[in-house]
Design an enzyme around this catalytic site. Structure first.
Site, PDB file in Angstrom:
ATOM      1  N   CYS A  93       0.091  -2.878  -1.925  1.00 31.16           N
ATOM      2  CA  CYS A  93      -1.045  -2.106  -1.454  1.00 31.16           C
ATOM      3  C   CYS A  93      -0.562  -0.671  -1.253  1.00 31.16           C
ATOM      4  O   CYS A  93       0.142  -0.368  -0.286  1.00 31.16           O
ATOM      5  CB  CYS A  93      -1.571  -2.685  -0.147  1.00 31.16           C
ATOM      6  SG  CYS A  93      -2.967  -1.770   0.524  1.00 31.16           S
ATOM      7  N   LEU A  94      -0.902   0.186  -2.198  1.00 23.82           N
ATOM      8  CA  LEU A  94      -0.523   1.596  -2.147  1.00 23.82           C
ATOM      9  C   LEU A  94      -1.678   2.379  -2.761  1.00 23.82           C
ATOM     10  O   LEU A  94      -1.995   2.193  -3.938  1.00 23.82           O
ATOM     11  CB  LEU A  94       0.782   1.817  -2.929  1.00 23.82           C
ATOM     12  CG  LEU A  94       1.372   3.215  -2.919  1.00 23.82           C
ATOM     13  CD1 LEU A  94       1.756   3.648  -1.503  1.00 23.82           C
ATOM     14  CD2 LEU A  94       2.600   3.269  -3.820  1.00 23.82           C
TER      15      LEU A  94
END
Length: 162
Positions: A93-94
């Site tokens: 999750c970026l």
């Protein structure tokens, strides 16, 4: 990253433009490959080494699509890790890896692989924002007991990231 540079050089026969002969159009280096070669050469070798994960060695798989740099690369963590924004299965999750991001920090054609590497690095040094964690258990663990979280991270590093 060095593997990518070697592959691009090998695929291009070690030349930067075209090969000579009748098959010029078949051996042209794509804009994507030129961008990747340039970006790989510019990546920083010495990233900061601090935080909970400082003693670990983590491997990532970066799949660069043909439409790069108009779409982001796909990145997966190959090393098992206990992290609020990385699932134990490797999903990451970026925000900058999102093609469309509500907060405006998603992918843009002006971004590079260097941005991706620095973004991944920030996941290991800046454990500040858990508003939308991918690994909820790890995020809650960090908020509940930072010392026990640190111990669990070190156990993961000892077993998976050496």
């Amino acid at each position: 990253m060095l593997t990518l540079a070697s592959k691009l050089k090998r695929d291009d026969g070690g030349k930067t433009g075209r090969t000579s002969g009748a098959s010029d159009s078949a051996h042209r280096v794509s804009v994507r490959d030129r961008l990747l070669t340039k970006e790989v050469a510019e990546l920083e070798a010495n990233l900061p080494n601090e935080g909970y994960y400082q003693s670990g060695k983590f491997q990532f798989e970066i799949d660069v699509p043909e439409a790069y740099n108009m779409v982001p690369p796909k990145v997966k963590c190959l090393t098992r890790i206990w992290h609020p924004n990385i699932a134990e299965t490797g999903e990451i999750c970026l925000s900058l890896l999102r093609e469309h991001s509500i907060d405006g920090t998603g992918w843009a054609p002006t971004r590079t692989l260097k941005d991706v590497v620095w973004g991944l690095n920030s996941l290991f040094t800046d454990l500040l924002n858990f508003d939308d964690p991918l690994n909820i258990d790890a995020a809650e663990h960090h908020l509940r007991d930072k010392e026990d979280f640190r111990n669990k991270v070190q156990d993961y590093i000892k077993h998976y990231a050496r």
